[in-house]
Design an enzyme around this catalytic site. Sequence first.
Site, short mmCIF file in Angstrom:
data_model
loop_
_atom_site.label_atom_id
_atom_site.label_comp_id
_atom_site.label_asym_id
_atom_site.label_seq_id
_atom_site.Cartn_x
_atom_site.Cartn_y
_atom_site.Cartn_z
N GLU A 230 1.81 11.46 9.61
CA GLU A 230 2.44 11.61 10.93
C GLU A 230 2.97 10.25 11.39
O GLU A 230 4.10 10.14 11.90
CB GLU A 230 1.43 12.16 11.97
CG GLU A 230 1.04 13.62 11.77
CD GLU A 230 0.02 13.81 10.65
OE1 GLU A 230 -0.66 12.83 10.26
OE2 GLU A 230 -0.09 14.95 10.14
N GLU B 17 0.83 -1.21 0.00
CA GLU B 17 0.00 0.00 0.00
C GLU B 17 0.87 1.26 0.00
O GLU B 17 0.60 2.22 -0.71
CB GLU B 17 -0.88 -0.04 1.26
CG GLU B 17 -1.99 0.96 1.30
CD GLU B 17 -2.92 0.73 2.49
OE1 GLU B 17 -2.48 0.12 3.49
OE2 GLU B 17 -4.07 1.17 2.41
C1 FAD Z 1 -9.88 8.35 1.42
C2 FAD Z 1 -9.71 7.35 2.53
C3 FAD Z 1 -9.90 6.00 2.26
C4 FAD Z 1 -9.77 5.07 3.29
N1 FAD Z 1 -10.01 3.74 3.00
C5 FAD Z 1 -9.92 2.82 3.99
C6 FAD Z 1 -10.22 1.44 3.70
O1 FAD Z 1 -10.56 1.08 2.57
N2 FAD Z 1 -10.15 0.56 4.72
C7 FAD Z 1 -9.77 0.92 5.98
O2 FAD Z 1 -9.68 0.04 6.83
N3 FAD Z 1 -9.49 2.22 6.29
C8 FAD Z 1 -9.57 3.18 5.31
N4 FAD Z 1 -9.31 4.50 5.61
C9 FAD Z 1 -9.05 4.88 6.99
C10 FAD Z 1 -7.61 5.28 7.27
O3 FAD Z 1 -6.77 4.15 7.28
C11 FAD Z 1 -7.60 6.04 8.59
O4 FAD Z 1 -8.31 7.25 8.40
C12 FAD Z 1 -6.19 6.37 9.05
O5 FAD Z 1 -5.50 5.18 9.41
C13 FAD Z 1 -6.22 7.33 10.27
O6 FAD Z 1 -7.02 6.84 11.27
P1 FAD Z 1 -8.17 7.77 11.92
O7 FAD Z 1 -8.96 8.35 10.82
O8 FAD Z 1 -8.87 6.95 12.95
O9 FAD Z 1 -7.39 8.96 12.60
P2 FAD Z 1 -6.65 8.93 14.01
O10 FAD Z 1 -5.85 7.69 14.14
O11 FAD Z 1 -7.66 9.21 15.07
O12 FAD Z 1 -5.67 10.15 13.87
C14 FAD Z 1 -6.09 11.52 14.02
C15 FAD Z 1 -4.87 12.41 13.86
O13 FAD Z 1 -3.92 12.14 14.92
C16 FAD Z 1 -2.66 11.80 14.36
N5 FAD Z 1 -2.02 10.76 15.18
C17 FAD Z 1 -2.60 9.64 15.68
N6 FAD Z 1 -1.69 8.91 16.36
C18 FAD Z 1 -0.50 9.57 16.28
C19 FAD Z 1 0.81 9.32 16.77
N7 FAD Z 1 1.09 8.20 17.47
N8 FAD Z 1 1.78 10.20 16.49
C20 FAD Z 1 1.51 11.33 15.76
N9 FAD Z 1 0.29 11.63 15.28
C21 FAD Z 1 -0.72 10.76 15.53
C22 FAD Z 1 -2.96 11.28 12.98
O14 FAD Z 1 -1.84 11.39 12.12
C23 FAD Z 1 -4.12 12.17 12.55
O15 FAD Z 1 -3.63 13.39 12.06
C24 FAD Z 1 -9.43 5.48 4.60
C25 FAD Z 1 -9.24 6.83 4.86
C26 FAD Z 1 -9.39 7.76 3.85
C27 FAD Z 1 -9.17 9.22 4.17
#
Ligand code: FAD
Length: 380
Positions: A364, A245
């Site tokens: 990040e 990926e």
């Molecule tokens: C267009 C799109 C398609 C997607 N498709 C899929 C899919 O097909 N299947 C699937 O399973 N998921 C999918 N996702 C989900 C994606 O994998 C998650 O959005 C991503 O992993 C971030 O998780 P979260 O949204 O829960 O944000 P969070 O994990 O809650 O993060 C919120 C913010 O905090 C920051 N952050 C969190 N932890 C840390 C750390 N330890 N250090 C520094 N910064 C940190 C993050 O960088 C982010 O800016 C998709 C997302 C998008 C936008």
Amino acid sequence: MDLTWSPSEQAFRAELGEWLAANVPAGPLPSGDTAEGFVRHLEWERTLFDARYAVVSWPEEYGGRGASLWEWLIFEEEYYRAGAPQRVTQNGIFLLAPTIFDFGTAEQQDRYLPKMASGEETWCQGWSEPDAGSDLAGIRSTATRDDTAGGWRLNGQKTWTTRGAFCTHLFGLFRSDPTAERHRGLTYFLVPLDTPGVTVRGFGRLDGDEGFAEVFFEEAFVPDALVLGEVNNGWGVAMATTGSERGLTLRSPGRFLATAQRLIELCRERGADASDPAIRHRVAQAYIDAEAYQLQTLRTVTRTLAGDAPGAESSLTKVFWSELDVRLHDTALELLGHEAELESAWMKGYEFALSGPIYAGTNEIQRNVIAERVLGLPRK
Ligand SMILES: Cc1cc2nc3c(=O)[nH]c(=O)nc-3n(C[C@H](O)[C@H](O)[C@H](O)COP(=O)(O)OP(=O)(O)OC[C@H]3O[C@@H](n4cnc5c(N)ncnc54)[C@H](O)[C@@H]3O)c2cc1C
């Protein structure tokens, strides 16, 4: 690194270029993230498959041509240069398939790969949950052993499942040993979405498309044959998927080279190449960056073929391509000025580019991986 193409690679490029010129749909298809567009894109996938261009690097018995990684890169370059449709099968063919080649049994490879190649079965990624995105090892959906039935009962919820509302199958991670350390108690499952107990609820995106889904599991039964890799080793299997990926397969340089070329054309059309040195500089830099990504990928392929897999370095690649995509589109919007609101292709591309630093693991998190595992810096 050998930067010359062999006669057979050049012949492959020429034959493919001719085929694409004759077959790529004349106008853009509706977005593949809408119900109608998804069906239209699958028709195109079928055309690709019939010509054995759907999965060129796979073995012939699964619908490919046994093409080398170099030929695959040529395929990608020509594909995007021709302006061919987005691949709605991408999460299957680019993410799951390499993992099935590495971890699947012979039966699983024979059962799933041909139908994935033809687009008859389509795959979405069921990893993220409402409380587990970046912290993937924090997932709470469970797989509970059912010895009598010879399989597992799945419970819980996935979210952000790209095109989940339209796909037939999901590859998902579930907690199979709640007593084990977080990374050790997970198992990777291949789940048909018509399994009783599975409910798919589609929801809209900010750009108006409808392809996301939440997927709910309530005592959904899956037999042992649907476990990919070993029980409780789902984390290891998932890390192989994330390598694809973030690294080589999901976003090949052809995509960005084609966008950079379109940006140059836009700049010329607008006369900005002569009148605006600041924009001209940004366009040139965007093109240089796309070329740099191409060269970096050639290096990765050279290393991969020598048996030196990139590993954590794929995080560097992911940060680079996702930020490059934003810069390319941002420059296009600058060129278009207020007309950008009316020019749907660049605007849509820009909106999607903004999600690049989030999906496939946020940038990040990638920077944390680069700091700790590539540069060897301390965690705190
Ligand atoms: C267009 C799109 C398609 C997607 N498709 C899929 C899919 O097909 N299947 C699937 O399973 N998921 C999918 N996702 C989900 C994606 O994998 C998650 O959005 C991503 O992993 C971030 O998780 P979260 O949204 O829960 O944000 P969070 O994990 O809650 O993060 C919120 C913010 O905090 C920051 N952050 C969190 N932890 C840390 C750390 N330890 N250090 C520094 N910064 C940190 C993050 O960088 C982010 O800016 C998709 C997302 C998008 C936008």
